[in-house]
Design a protein around this motif. Structure first.
Motif, short mmCIF file in Angstrom:
data_model
loop_
_atom_site.label_atom_id
_atom_site.label_comp_id
_atom_site.label_asym_id
_atom_site.label_seq_id
_atom_site.Cartn_x
_atom_site.Cartn_y
_atom_site.Cartn_z
N GLN A 1 0.64 -1.20 0.01
CA GLN A 1 -0.13 0.06 -0.01
C GLN A 1 0.78 1.29 0.04
N ASP A 2 2.00 1.20 0.56
CA ASP A 2 2.77 2.27 0.74
C ASP A 2 3.27 2.67 -0.60
N ALA A 3 3.87 1.53 -1.39
CA ALA A 3 4.27 1.57 -2.70
C ALA A 3 3.36 2.01 -3.70
N THR A 4 2.03 1.79 -3.61
CA THR A 4 1.01 2.21 -4.42
C THR A 4 0.70 3.53 -4.09
N ALA A 5 0.75 3.92 -2.81
CA ALA A 5 0.52 5.54 -2.66
C ALA A 5 1.60 6.29 -3.19
N ALA A 6 2.85 5.83 -3.17
CA ALA A 6 4.00 6.66 -3.67
C ALA A 6 3.77 6.65 -5.16
N LYS A 7 3.31 5.44 -5.83
CA LYS A 7 3.15 5.58 -7.19
C LYS A 7 1.99 6.55 -7.59
N THR A 8 0.99 6.65 -6.89
CA THR A 8 -0.19 7.52 -7.35
C THR A 8 0.25 8.89 -7.11
N ALA A 9 1.05 9.37 -6.01
CA ALA A 9 1.74 10.57 -5.94
C ALA A 9 2.38 11.00 -7.04
N LEU A 10 3.34 10.15 -7.74
CA LEU A 10 4.06 10.10 -8.81
C LEU A 10 2.99 10.49 -10.00
N VAL A 11 2.13 9.92 -10.05
CA VAL A 11 0.93 9.94 -11.19
C VAL A 11 0.54 11.44 -11.22
#
Length: 964
Positions: A430-440
């Protein structure tokens, strides 16, 4: 940044290459406002029936702080939306309710209906019950409630204040410098802890106003979401008063906040800019003796608030914001309730901007506008991480230089490039997905423009204000962005930001874009496939997904990095490749995805790579921004590591580093040194590679200087530390000498077990290059580590054990450790210690080779020792066999497999898996080691090559450090 994170957090950390154990942390991992690892476990939990909605709460609380108890009364106004004869509330099992005092009343009808003479009508309660499996309190009625009429539920309750955790209504204490103890109580109601304090509808979507009244000691202060409206004496209690707070806006139950304490406050010297004729009142609170530490915080908060107010063109719509530094705060994340925030003292006193901005951003997105359900909170976290980064770049850009987006992005490349992402630590998904979303969001900021992002988020906030519920689903944010983008004609037809975002967020993979230029026809072709860093790379896996990818191109003739509008989009459902007319001349390079606009590495044809390498060694190198220079270096090494680029090309991309001064560009160098070094450690190439590292890093260390200077920037301190660490690992004699000198001071201490005076950075070099006596001393410190000592942290022992196992180049030291921990009868070593040793030994060729030999030589004895500990037996077999990467290693493991086949049920499968892995790794070595060796031989100095030739005559188990 970091656990956001910064993500910079966040995600920073979280995901940084764990193998580089001594890499200095750039920032502590920042925790998010709603801990996704906790709330995602609730998604499948039982939801309340939908027939009833609350409109308001009148809540009275009487805490008895010293006794650790409280009692209260709540009057909830509700409106049925469907016919029902029951009212279901959330009530924690520990909350006690006086069932006989439960009252339900029908209030005055709406103006369109005939009013009752009495104004109120009692609704008879048939019975009450607590659900046996759900935290529900059900009030059964003798009549069916009228739809859309207004009712009041009146409940008296009592409970225990939480004293062993920061959740619900909790109590904690601190001691002042004179030793006097001070108690305080506060709330932490996320994600569903409001029901621990009072009966309520404890789901985010149920919003209502709150009128809160609390009792407090006269010499204490009570703070809540809104200001105190009135204070009254308590009859017969001269030292107790009632505080009645102003009515809140509509909020969810978990947004209610309260603290009763003897904290004191400071205010900023500057004011928050007025909006609509009003200015937000800011106060920072803490225990009296800590206020001096927080002197700079109020004005920093004002700067952040002013930036975000201007960004959203909206205030937070409550009249004040109290920010509390809570002592002994044990919650894993801050509490950013509307108008009242709780942070750890160390978090609030931090000199940085990002973490404070991240929490304050929740006042708009998270508090003013609330995720409808916890599954929607991931996009909330990601958007606030993006906003915190934008705020920090505006207020204090130096803080993020070299950290955003690289800290998170490089970690995502590493994790998503694995054969099995998150196979070891599923909790970081979930941390990685949140990080990826921020980069989107960052990608949209580049491809659509900052102005469009701002207008979209302003519209989102203003739309929320018009909606009574002020709740949102994850897709609502993308829809708002999409609407503004279409109005501005920034999107091509049939392309939506919702679909673009989904293609990036909903997969545990990232793409690799390959750029192939046809220098004859003048065409340039872009193809996409799944980015895989680990072997095997099955064709089916590499072609499994496609993405919507923005292709931004910069040519050598026009090195303009401000133009970030995509030349073309690669479409998710179209062909995997597209061809356009080349934008550069045959003798000029192109750069695709500059500044890491999208989350994808880029590979080029060898001619384009060659032109890039040549240009970077030239006088105009700095025309390419530092982040793009770092990207070119990072992509080349990682793509070569994955087998998709010749290592000679990747190594040529390092030649410009001898002139490189930016720490941002050096950022990707150290993880790759570590990874390549581990892959080739057991080969004849390794001595040359260590010489290459020393030649690369010595000039950097010399420029930085050995001793930090007062007031130097943080990046310089961190770069010096990591450079020194890698020089030590590569056998740089001055570094090793300093480490051993510091270590000898500890050895000379008459009471060495009272504390470790040696900095962590010196421990590993001593255990790697030092004597047996120095290593034995470290082992004795682990064995004699004081139990339950208030002065010693157990993490000190863990670090010593990790370095004792993971650092030595001398096999005899490792063999001694294994004999002591596995075959010995020393009870000081737990099963967890043994697992840790196995794990650390897989990180070096000396480690796993020694472990393999130890297992082979003592097979029967170890098997007997672990006969009742299957996890340890499987652990040692796996660790001892899995990491080989040469034909010799394959032969050793194969021989063991044949000789021991069928002895233990799980062993065969473990070794079969290891053999398959070794075969794949051996192929990598056979393909790349000759190339690496040729390049090193051609590029090392004669002095280095002569020293290597001399060192090669030494025994393999007694490798000596090399001269500087």
């Amino acid at each position: 940044m970091g656990r956001t994170t910064v993500f910079l957090t966040v995600l920073a950390a979280v995901l940084f290459l764990g193998s580089v154990a001594a890499y200095p942390k750039q920032s502590a991992r920042q925790k998010r406002s709603v801990d996704l690892n906790e709330v995602y476990s609730m998604i499948g939990s039982y939801r309340l029936p939908k027939e009833i909605h609350p409109t308001s709460y009148r809540l009275e609380l009487q805490p008895f702080i010293k006794e650790g108890k409280f009692k209260g009364r709540v009057k909830i106004h509700i409106v049925p939306t469907d016919k029902t004869d029951r009212i279901t509330l959330n009530v924690h099992p520990d909350l006690q309710i006086s069932h006989s005092d439960v009252r339900v009343t029908q209030l005055d009808s709406s103006p369109t209906k005939e009013a009752r003479p009495s104004g109120m009508l009692t609704v008879n309660v048939a019975r009450t019950e607590r659900h046996t499996k759900r935290p529900w309190y059900i009030i059964h009625l003798e009549q069916i409630l009228d739809v859309q009429d207004l009712y009041e539920v009146d409940i008296t309750f009592s409970g225990n204040i939480t004293t062993n955790a920061t959740q619900g209504f909790f109590r904690n204490q601190y001691k002042d410098t004179s030793g006097q103890e001070h108690f305080f109580v506060a709330t932490y109601l996320r994600p569903n802890h409001a029901q621990r304090m009072f009966p309520c509808f404890d789901e985010p979507a149920y919003k209502a106003t709150f009128n809160l009244s609390v009792t407090r000691p006269r010499n204490y202060t009570a703070r809540s979401n809104t200001p105190v409206e009135k204070t009254e004496d308590v009859s017969g209690e001269p030292d107790i008063v009632w505080d009645h707070f102003a009515q809140t806006p509509q909020i969810s139950s978990h947004q209610l906040a309260l603290v009763i304490s003897d904290f004191e406050s400071i205010s900023p010297t500057t004011k928050v800019n007025e909006m609509n004729g009003k200015s937000l009142d800011i106060r920072i609170w803490s225990r009296k003796e800590y206020l001096e530490t927080l002197q700079a915080v109020p004005d920093k908060v004002v700067k952040i608030i002013n930036y975000l107010q201007d960004f959203f063109n909206s205030s937070i719509l409550v009249p004040k914001l109290d920010i509390m530094a809570i002592p002994m705060y044990s919650a894993s994340q801050a509490s950013d309730n509307w108008g009242l925030m709780f942070l750890k003292e160390s978090e609030l006193s931090s000199t940085g901007v990002w973490s404070t901005a991240y929490q304050i951003a929740y006042q708009w997105i998270g508090q003013f506008a609330t995720p409808f359900w916890w599954s929607d909170s991931l996009v909330n976290e990601a958007l606030n991480s993006y906003l915190a980064s934008m705020t920090t770049l505006e207020i204090y850009p130096d803080e993020l230089e070299g950290k955003w987006p690289t800290t998170a992005l490089y970690s995502l490349y590493y994790e998503f490039g694995k054969r099995f992402p998150f196979s070891r630590i599923n909790g970081i998904r979930q941390d990685a997905t949140a990080a990826k979303t921020a980069l989107v969001f960052r990608m949209f900021n580049y491809t659509l423009g900052n102005d469009l992002m701002q207008r979209s988020l302003r519209r989102f906030i203003h739309n929320q204000w018009r909606e009574k519920s002020r709740t949102f689903f994850a897709d609502d944010i993308y829809t708002c962005l999409n609407d503004v983008a279409n109005e501005s004609q920034k999107l091509i037809p049939d392309l939506t930001l919702n679909n673009i975002a989904a293609s990036w967020i909903n997969r545990d993979r990232l793409p690799l874009v390959t750029v192939t230029r046809d220098y004859g026809s003048g065409n340039i072709t872009f193809s996409q496939e799944v980015y895989l860093r680990d072997r095997p790379q099955e064709p089916s896996e590499k072609s499994k997904y496609t993405w919507y990818i923005p292709i931004v191109i910069v040519s050598q003739a026009q090195l303009d990095f401000s133009k970030t509008v995509p030349t073309v989009w690669m479409m998710k459902d179209a062909d995997r490749s597209l061809t356009i007319k080349d934008v550069a001349a045959n003798d000029s390079f192109v750069i695709v995805n500059p500044e890491e606009i999208g989350m994808f590495p880029v590979n080029y044809d060898s001619r384009n790579w060659g032109m890039l390498a040549k240009f970077l060694q030239g006088p105009e190198r700095e025309k390419i921004p530092v982040l793009t220079r770092a990207k070119l270096l990072h992509d080349a090494w990682n793509i070569a590591y994955a087998g998709d680029l010749c290592f000679e090309i990747a190594l040529n991309m390092t030649l410009f580093l001898k002139e490189e001064r930016s720490h941002v560009v050096w950022e990707p160098v150290f993880p790759m040194i570590d990874h390549i070094g581990r892959r080739i450690e057991n080969s004849c190439v390794h001595l040359k590679f260590e010489a290459f590292i020393r030649s690369l890093l010595k000039p950097v260390y010399a420029r930085l200087g050995e001793i930090p200077r007062p007031g130097e920037p943080l990046w310089k301190t961190q770069l010096r530390g990591v450079t020194k660490n890698f020089l030590c690992k590569a056998g740089y004699e001055p570094c090793i000498k300093e480490a051993r000198e510091q270590y000898k001071k500890w050895m000379a201490n008459e009471e060495p077990d009272k504390g470790n005076p040696v900095a962590h950075e010196f421990i590993c070099p001593v255990f790697k290059w030092g004597t047996d006596d120095e290593w034995d001393f470290g082992l004795k410190r682990v064995i004699n580590f004081p139990v339950n000592s208030p002065e010693r942290n157990k993490s000190e022992r863990t670090y010593l054990l990790k370095t004792l196992a993971g650092c030595p180049k001398d096999a005899s030291k490792i063999k001694k450790l294994l004999a002591e921990t596995i075959l010995g009868k020393n009870s000081d070593f737990t099963d967890a210690d043994i697992h840790l040793i196995f794990s650390m030994l897989t990180g070096s060729a000396t480690g796993y080779t020694t472990l393999f030999n130890f297992l082979s030589e003592n097979w029967d004895e170890i098997k007997l020792k672990f006969q009742d500990k299957k996890h340890l037996w499987d652990g040692i077999v796996n660790s001892a066999t899995l990491s080989f990467n040469t034909q010799d290693g394959y032969d050793m493991v194969s021989e063991l497999y044949v000789s021991r086949q069928g002895e233990v049920e799980t062993t065969d499968a473990i070794i079969e898996k290891a053999l398959k892995n070794i075969k794949e790794e051996t192929q990598w070595s056979e393909e790349n080691l000759p190339v690496i060796e040729r390049w090193l031989t051609a590029n090392l100095s004669k002095e280095d090559l002569d020293a290597i030739a001399a060192a090669s005559t030494a025994t393999t188990t007694m490798a000596a450090p090399h001269a500087g």
